[in-house]
Design an enzyme around this catalytic site. Structure first.
Site, PDB file in Angstrom:
ATOM      1  N   ARG A  65     -10.017 -10.863  -1.822  1.00 18.80           N
ATOM      2  CA  ARG A  65      -9.044  -9.837  -2.253  1.00 18.80           C
ATOM      3  C   ARG A  65      -9.075  -9.741  -3.772  1.00 18.80           C
ATOM      4  O   ARG A  65      -9.002  -8.667  -4.345  1.00 18.80           O
ATOM      5  CB  ARG A  65      -7.649 -10.190  -1.759  1.00 18.80           C
ATOM      6  CG  ARG A  65      -7.316  -9.692  -0.360  1.00 18.80           C
ATOM      7  CD  ARG A  65      -8.327 -10.112   0.690  1.00 18.80           C
ATOM      8  NE  ARG A  65      -7.975  -9.710   2.034  1.00 18.80           N
ATOM      9  CZ  ARG A  65      -7.352 -10.500   2.920  1.00 18.80           C
ATOM     10  NH1 ARG A  65      -7.043 -11.756   2.606  1.00 18.80           N
ATOM     11  NH2 ARG A  65      -7.067 -10.052   4.125  1.00 18.80           N
ATOM     12  N   ASP A 106     -14.034 -11.080   3.335  1.00 18.76           N
ATOM     13  CA  ASP A 106     -12.923 -10.417   4.020  1.00 18.76           C
ATOM     14  C   ASP A 106     -13.150  -8.920   3.911  1.00 18.76           C
ATOM     15  O   ASP A 106     -14.170  -8.491   3.372  1.00 18.76           O
ATOM     16  CB  ASP A 106     -11.568 -10.841   3.430  1.00 18.76           C
ATOM     17  CG  ASP A 106     -10.472 -10.844   4.491  1.00 18.76           C
ATOM     18  OD1 ASP A 106     -10.233  -9.779   5.075  1.00 18.76           O
ATOM     19  OD2 ASP A 106      -9.874 -11.911   4.746  1.00 18.76           O
ATOM     20  N   HIS A 146     -11.703  -8.877  10.098  1.00 19.90           N
ATOM     21  CA  HIS A 146     -11.733  -8.932   8.635  1.00 19.90           C
ATOM     22  C   HIS A 146     -13.154  -8.742   8.103  1.00 19.90           C
ATOM     23  O   HIS A 146     -13.612  -9.492   7.242  1.00 19.90           O
ATOM     24  CB  HIS A 146     -11.144 -10.259   8.138  1.00 19.90           C
ATOM     25  CG  HIS A 146      -9.656 -10.341   8.316  1.00 19.90           C
ATOM     26  ND1 HIS A 146      -8.771  -9.665   7.526  1.00 19.90           N
ATOM     27  CD2 HIS A 146      -8.902 -11.004   9.228  1.00 19.90           C
ATOM     28  CE1 HIS A 146      -7.525  -9.906   7.919  1.00 19.90           C
ATOM     29  NE2 HIS A 146      -7.575 -10.716   8.970  1.00 19.90           N
ATOM     30  N   GLU A 194      -6.707 -12.540  13.624  1.00 20.85           N
ATOM     31  CA  GLU A 194      -6.284 -11.134  13.562  1.00 20.85           C
ATOM     32  C   GLU A 194      -7.395 -10.163  13.965  1.00 20.85           C
ATOM     33  O   GLU A 194      -7.683  -9.215  13.247  1.00 20.85           O
ATOM     34  CB  GLU A 194      -5.785 -10.814  12.146  1.00 20.85           C
ATOM     35  CG  GLU A 194      -4.587 -11.653  11.742  1.00 20.85           C
ATOM     36  CD  GLU A 194      -4.060 -11.338  10.353  1.00 20.85           C
ATOM     37  OE1 GLU A 194      -2.847 -11.170  10.234  1.00 20.85           O
ATOM     38  OE2 GLU A 194      -4.858 -11.275   9.391  1.00 20.85           O
ATOM     39  N   PHE A 229       1.225 -20.271   0.284  1.00 18.69           N
ATOM     40  CA  PHE A 229       1.621 -20.199  -1.119  1.00 18.69           C
ATOM     41  C   PHE A 229       1.489 -18.779  -1.674  1.00 18.69           C
ATOM     42  O   PHE A 229       1.600 -18.569  -2.879  1.00 18.69           O
ATOM     43  CB  PHE A 229       0.795 -21.188  -1.955  1.00 18.69           C
ATOM     44  CG  PHE A 229       1.025 -22.642  -1.603  1.00 18.69           C
ATOM     45  CD1 PHE A 229       2.085 -23.034  -0.798  1.00 18.69           C
ATOM     46  CD2 PHE A 229       0.180 -23.636  -2.090  1.00 18.69           C
ATOM     47  CE1 PHE A 229       2.294 -24.374  -0.478  1.00 18.69           C
ATOM     48  CE2 PHE A 229       0.382 -24.969  -1.776  1.00 18.69           C
ATOM     49  CZ  PHE A 229       1.443 -25.338  -0.968  1.00 18.69           C
ATOM     50  N   TRP A 242      -3.660 -16.753  -0.360  1.00 18.75           N
ATOM     51  CA  TRP A 242      -4.214 -15.423  -0.099  1.00 18.75           C
ATOM     52  C   TRP A 242      -3.912 -14.590  -1.330  1.00 18.75           C
ATOM     53  O   TRP A 242      -2.775 -14.586  -1.815  1.00 18.75           O
ATOM     54  CB  TRP A 242      -3.566 -14.819   1.149  1.00 18.75           C
ATOM     55  CG  TRP A 242      -3.783 -15.648   2.370  1.00 18.75           C
ATOM     56  CD1 TRP A 242      -2.896 -16.520   2.934  1.00 18.75           C
ATOM     57  CD2 TRP A 242      -4.974 -15.718   3.162  1.00 18.75           C
ATOM     58  NE1 TRP A 242      -3.466 -17.114   4.029  1.00 18.75           N
ATOM     59  CE2 TRP A 242      -4.742 -16.632   4.203  1.00 18.75           C
ATOM     60  CE3 TRP A 242      -6.216 -15.083   3.101  1.00 18.75           C
ATOM     61  CZ2 TRP A 242      -5.698 -16.950   5.163  1.00 18.75           C
ATOM     62  CZ3 TRP A 242      -7.166 -15.387   4.067  1.00 18.75           C
ATOM     63  CH2 TRP A 242      -6.906 -16.300   5.083  1.00 18.75           C
ATOM     64  N   THR A 243      -4.909 -13.864  -1.830  1.00 15.56           N
ATOM     65  CA  THR A 243      -4.770 -13.368  -3.212  1.00 15.56           C
ATOM     66  C   THR A 243      -4.544 -11.862  -3.343  1.00 15.56           C
ATOM     67  O   THR A 243      -4.821 -11.305  -4.400  1.00 15.56           O
ATOM     68  CB  THR A 243      -6.003 -13.776  -4.027  1.00 15.56           C
ATOM     69  OG1 THR A 243      -7.166 -13.238  -3.382  1.00 15.56           O
ATOM     70  CG2 THR A 243      -6.118 -15.274  -4.148  1.00 15.56           C
TER      71      THR A 243
END
Ligand code: ACM
Ligand code: ZN
Length: 749
Positions: free
Chosen positions: A153, A182, A255, A318, A410, A459-460
Site C-alpha cells: 500500500r 497486494d 488481493h 479475503e 497496529f 497495514w500501511t
C-alpha cells in the site's frame, strides 16, 4: 572451575528483586542487597574469547552508535567476559554484574540477547557509566515474536526497513513478516515475470483521506517501487545478523490486482484492469486454472531462492469468490476435482500451493481463511479474525500464530484524541496490547503447545511514509514484545513507568517518531444533572485555553476561558426540539495542535438509556450514556464513540424523565462494509404510558429523523439487522455488526 565460582557467587551474595530497566522484562532481575555499582569511563574492556561473531558486531556497532559506549577488546583485566553453558534451554542467558560483568549463554542467539539486555542496563552520566550490581536470568516465552509490515500500500526504502529491523532486534523480535504483494502494488522482482514489477509495481493515483470519504478525492501521480532480488538478499542477511527471519508473503488467490494488471490472463475473465489507488477488497482474484497455479509456483521458486525462511506466507485472506462462480475453467475444476463449492475450490488452490512448498522443504503460512475446507498437515495458520480461527486450527493440530485485530492490529487508532492522524479505524491502545494473551482460554496443555506466538500487523494504507509507520508501531510494538518475551510481564503501571523513564527517551535519541498518546491530556464527557460535563485530565498540572463556539447567536459560551487540569465545563441539556452544536477547541503551549471536539446538545442529552442487549465489550463505550452524550460517532470509527453489537437483534429502553409528549427521533448507525459493519434493516419503537406497552412504529431503518407522536414515560427501541452479509462483500455469509451512535429525541410542549 569457572562454573563452580559462578555457583558460589550466586549462593553467597544476597539479592533482592527490583524493577529492571530492560524491556522486554527479563525473567529474573535481582540487585545485590548490599547495593553498589560497577562503573567505567564510557569504555568497556571486553574479553572476546567466548564471544560469537554476531554479538561482537552488535557490541561494536550498537554500543558506539546508540549507547555511546566505546568498546575495547582485550585479554587482560576485562570488564566483560563470556562463557557458553551446556545443558540449559537453547535460548537461555544470564548476566552477573559484580566486580566484573559475566555473561553466560546457551546459544549464539541467546548471547546476542544477553548483550542487548546489557546495553539496556547501562546508565550513562556525564563523568561515568555504571550498572547496578545485579543478576539477570532470562529466556523467551514464545517462539514466534513477530512484526508484519505491508510494503504494497506504501513503499519503504531498504534503509528504512533496516531501521525497523534494528528496532525489532533491540526488542527481541525474531520474525519480520514482509507483505510484499497486494492489490495496490507488487514489490518483489521476479525474473521470470518482469511485468510484475514494471507494471504491477506502480499505480497512477492514490486516494486522499479515508477511503470512506465522499466524494472521493485522488492524488493523480505515479506511485510505486520495488525491491530487486539483490536488495532483498542483502536485507535477509541484515536481519539474520540480528537473529531475525524475514518471512515473505506473496498474496494469493485474492488481493491480486497488481499481478492481474501485469498478467490479465491469470484472472477468470482476462479483463485488463489497472493497479488500483483505492483501498479495500476487490472482486478480481486469481483464476484457479492450471496456468495460474504454474505461475505461482514459479514465483515461489524465486521467492525461496531469496528467502531461506522455513516459513513462506501465501496470504489466502479475503478471497471474493464471485468471479469463480461465473468462470467456466473454475467451474470445470470444481466438477473434475469433485469439489462441493467455491469454498472448496479455494481450499484446493491453497492445498496445491501448500503441497508444493512442502515438497520444497518449506512450511506454508496463511491467514485463517485457509482453514476453510482443509489444509496440508504442516501448514501454519495466522489467526487475524479474532482468536476463533486459531482455536479451530489448534484443534486440527496446526501450529498457530495469533494476530487478532483487537490486540495486534497496529493500523488501528491508539488514542481517543481527535488529533490522531487518520487511520483505518478501530481502537487498540498501548494498554490493550499489553493485556494481550496469545493463548486463548480453554485450551489443553497439549493444544497450548501449538501456539507458536503472535505478531503485530502494520497495514500501511494510512501510513504514507516511514515516519508514520514508526508512529503506529511504537510504543505498541514494545508492549507486544513484553507479551511475547516475558514469562512474567508484571503490571501495566510498572511497564508504563519503565517505558517513560528509559525507553521513550531512547526512541527520542534514535529519532523514532513514536506516538505520544501517553502524554496527551484526556478529555472526558460524563453524565451530570440535566446535562453533561466535559473534564480535562492531564498527568502534570497544566493550564488550557478553551474556546467554545456555538451556532447559537445569543449563546453564553462564545468566549474563550482558561481551564486547569481537573476542571469541568457543564452543558445543560436543551428542551423540546432545540439542538445546539458546539465546537470546543483546547490548546496550550505543549500541544502541537489544538484538541477539537464537536458536541451536539439535544433534548435527550444524558437521558437514562438501558441497554437490554449488551454491546460487545470491546465497543461498549460508557454503555447507554454513549448514545446520548452529545458526542457523535465519527468516521473513521475509533471504537470508543460508537456502541458496537455483534448481534442482529438489539433492544434498548429510554426513560423519558416522568412522561413527555414525543414528536420524533433520530438514531444514527455506521456503515463500514470492509469492517463487516452494516446498517440495520428494521426499527421498531414501543411506547409505555398509562395504557401499557404498545408498539407504535415499525419501519425500514433510516438515518433520517422520524416523526412520531404520543405521550410516553418510556420508549423501547428494537433494532434488527441482516442475518448474513451478502455474497461478494467482505465477510460474506457471516452475521454483520451493528454500530450505533447517537440517539436524538424531540418533544412537543
Ligand atoms: C488481513 O488483515 N486481511 C489479514
Ligand atoms: Zn477462473
Amino acid at each position: 572451575m569457572k562454573l563452580f565460582v559462578f555457583i558460589v557467587c550466586q549462593f553467597t551474595v544476597l539479592l533482592t528483586f527490583a524493577q529492571c530497566p530492560v524491556l522486554p522484562s527479563p525473567n529474573v532481575y535481582k540487585v545485590l542487597d548490599q547495593g553498589g555499582i560497577f562503573s567505567f569511563n564510557h569504555e568497556l574492556k571486553i574479553d572476546s574469547s567466548g564471544l560469537p561473531k554476531k554479538s561482537k558486531q552488535f557490541l561494536e556497532n550498537w554500543f558506539a552508535k546508540f549507547v555511546g559506549i566505546q568498546i575495547h577488546f582485550t585479554q587482560h583485566n576485562a570488564d566483560l567476559v563470556f562463557s557458553k553453558l551446556q545443558n540449559v534451554p537453547p535460548h537461555y542467558y544470564s548476566i552477573n554484574v559484580n566486580d566484573q560483568i559475566r555473561i553466560q549463554y546457551s546459544s549464539e542467539e541467546s548471547c546476542f540477547y544477553a548483550v542487548n539486555s546489557l546495553s539496556q542496563l547501562i546508565v550513562k552520566n556525564e563523568d561515568e557509566s555504571y550498572i547496578l550490581k545485579s543478576f539477570v536470568s532470562d529466556l523467551p516465552n514464545f517462539e514466534w515474536r513477530g512484526i508484519h509490515l505491508d510494503v504494497s500500500r506504501h513503499f519503504f526504502t531498504t534503509t528504512e526497513l533496516k531501521k525497523m529491523i534494528d528496532l525489532l532486534a533491540f526488542y527481541k523480535f525474531n520474525k519480520f513478516h514482509l507483505h510484499l504483494t497486494d492489490d495496490q502494488g507488487w514489490r518483489i522482482e521476479i525474473k521470470k515475470y518482469p511485468k510484475l514489477t514494471s507494471i504491477g509495481g506502480f499505480r497512477d493515483s492514490t486516494v486522499i483521506g479515508h477511503y470512506t470519504d465522499q466524494p472521493r478525492k485522488y492524488e493523480v501521480k505515479r506511485y510505486g517501487g520495488f525491491y530487486t532480488q539483490n536488495d532483498l538478499k542483502d536485507l535477509v542477511q541484515y536481519a539474520l545478523d540480528r537473529y531475525i527471519t524475514i518471512v515473505p508473503e506473496i498474496e494469493m488467490p485474492g488481493h491480486s490486482r497488481a499481478l492481474l494488471a501485469a498478467y490479465p490472463n491469470m484472472s477468470c475473465h482476462s479483463e485488463v484492469k489497472n493497479v488500483p489507488g483505492l483501498w479495500g477488497v476487490y472482486e478480481e482474484v486469481l483464476c484457479t486454472k492450471k496456468g495460474t497455479l504454474k505461475m505461482m509456483k514459479h514465483i515461489l521458486d524465486e521467492v525461496m531462492e531469496i528467502f531461506p525462511s522455513n516459513y513462506i506466507h501465501i496470504g489466502g485472506d479475503e478471497v471474493m469468490k464471485n468471479q469463480w462462480r461465473t468462470c467456466s475453467k473454475c467451474q470445470k475444476t470444481i466438477k473434475k476435482k469433485n469439489l462441493k463449492n467455491e469454498d472448496e475450490l479455494q481450499s484446493y488452490f491453497i492445498n496445491e500451493i501448500g503441497k508444493y512448498l512442502q515438497k520444497k522443504g518449506r512450511t506454508m503460512v496463511g491467514w485463517d481463511e485457509i482453514l476453510e475446507g482443509g489444509l496440508p498437515k504442516n501448514a501454519v495458520v495466522m489467526s487475524w479474525r479474532g482468536f476463533q480461527g486459531g482455536i479451530e486450527a489448534v484443534k486440527a493440530s496446526h501450529q498457530v500464530v495469533m494476530s487478532p485485530g483487537e490486540f495486534c492490529y497496529f493500523d488501528h487508532y491508539q488514542s481517543n484524541s481527535p488529533n490522531e492522524p487518520i487511520a483505518i479505524g478501530g481502537f487498540t491502545s498501548l494498554e490493550r496490547v499489553f493485556q494481550f494473551n496469545p493463548i486463548p482460554e480453554g485450551l489443553s496443555e497439549l493444544e497450548k503447545g501449538y501456539i507458536l506466538g503472535a505478531q503485530g500487523n502494520l497495514w500501511t494504507e494510512y501510513m504514507p511514509d516511514f515516519s508514520q509507520v514508526e508512529y503506529m508501531a511504537f510504543p505498541r510494538a514494545i508492549a507486544l514484545a513484553q507479551v511475547l518475551w516475558s514469562k512474567n510481564k508484571g503490571s501495566y503501571q510498572d511497564f508504563e513507568g519503565i517505558l517513560k523513564s528509559k525507553h521513550l527517551p531512547l526512541l527520542d535519541h534514535w529519532g523514532v517518531n513514536y506516538a505520544k498518546a501517553l502524554y496527551y491530556p484526556q478529555v472526558k464527557f460524563t453524565p451530570a444533572q440535566n446535562g453533561i460535563n466535559m473534564k480535562i485530565d492531564a498527568q502534570t498540572p497544566q493550564r488550557f485555553d478553551v474556546f467554545v463556539k456555538s451556532n447559537e447567536v445569543y449563546g453564553s459560551m462564545n468566549n474563550g476561558m482558561t481551564m486547569v487540569a481537573g476542571d469541568t465545563l457543564y452543558f445543560e441539556r436543551t428542551t423540546l426540539d432545540k439542538t445546539v452544536d458546539y465546537r470546543i477547541s483546547i490548546s496550550n503551549e505543549t500541544l502541537k495542535n489544538p484538541i477539537v471536539y464537536h458536541v451536539r446538545n439535544h433534548p435527550a442529552l444524558n437521558f437514562e438509556v438501558q441497554l437490554m442487549t449488551k454491546p460487545n465489550k470491546r465497543f461498549s463505550g460508557q454503555n447507554g450514556f454513549t448514545l446520548v452524550d452529545g458526542i457523535y460517532g465519527k468516521l473513521p470509527w475509533k471504537g470508543s464513540d460508537w456502541l458496537g453489537f455483534d448481534t442482529n437483534d438489539i433492544r434498548l429502553s429510554v426513560d423519558l424523565n416522568g412522561g413527555k409528549m414525543l414528536s420524533g427521533f433520530k438514531l444514527d448507525c455506521l456503515l463500514d462494509a470492509s469492517s463487516w459493519i452494516h446498517l440495520p434493516q428494521e426499527i421498531e419503537v414501543w411506547g409505555m404510558n398509562q395504557d401499557g406497552l404498545n408498539r407504535i412504529l415499525v419501519i425500514p431503518y433510516t438515518r433520517e429523523k422520524i416523526d412520531i407522536n404520543g405521550n410516553f414515560e418510556t420508549l423501547i427501541f428494537r433494532v434488527k439487522g441482516k442475518d448474513k452479509i451478502e455474497m461478494g462483500q467482505p465477510g460474506e455469509g457471516k452475521m454483520p455488526w451493528i454500530f450505533m451512535d447517537e440517539l436524538e429525541l424531540y418533544f412537543k410542549d
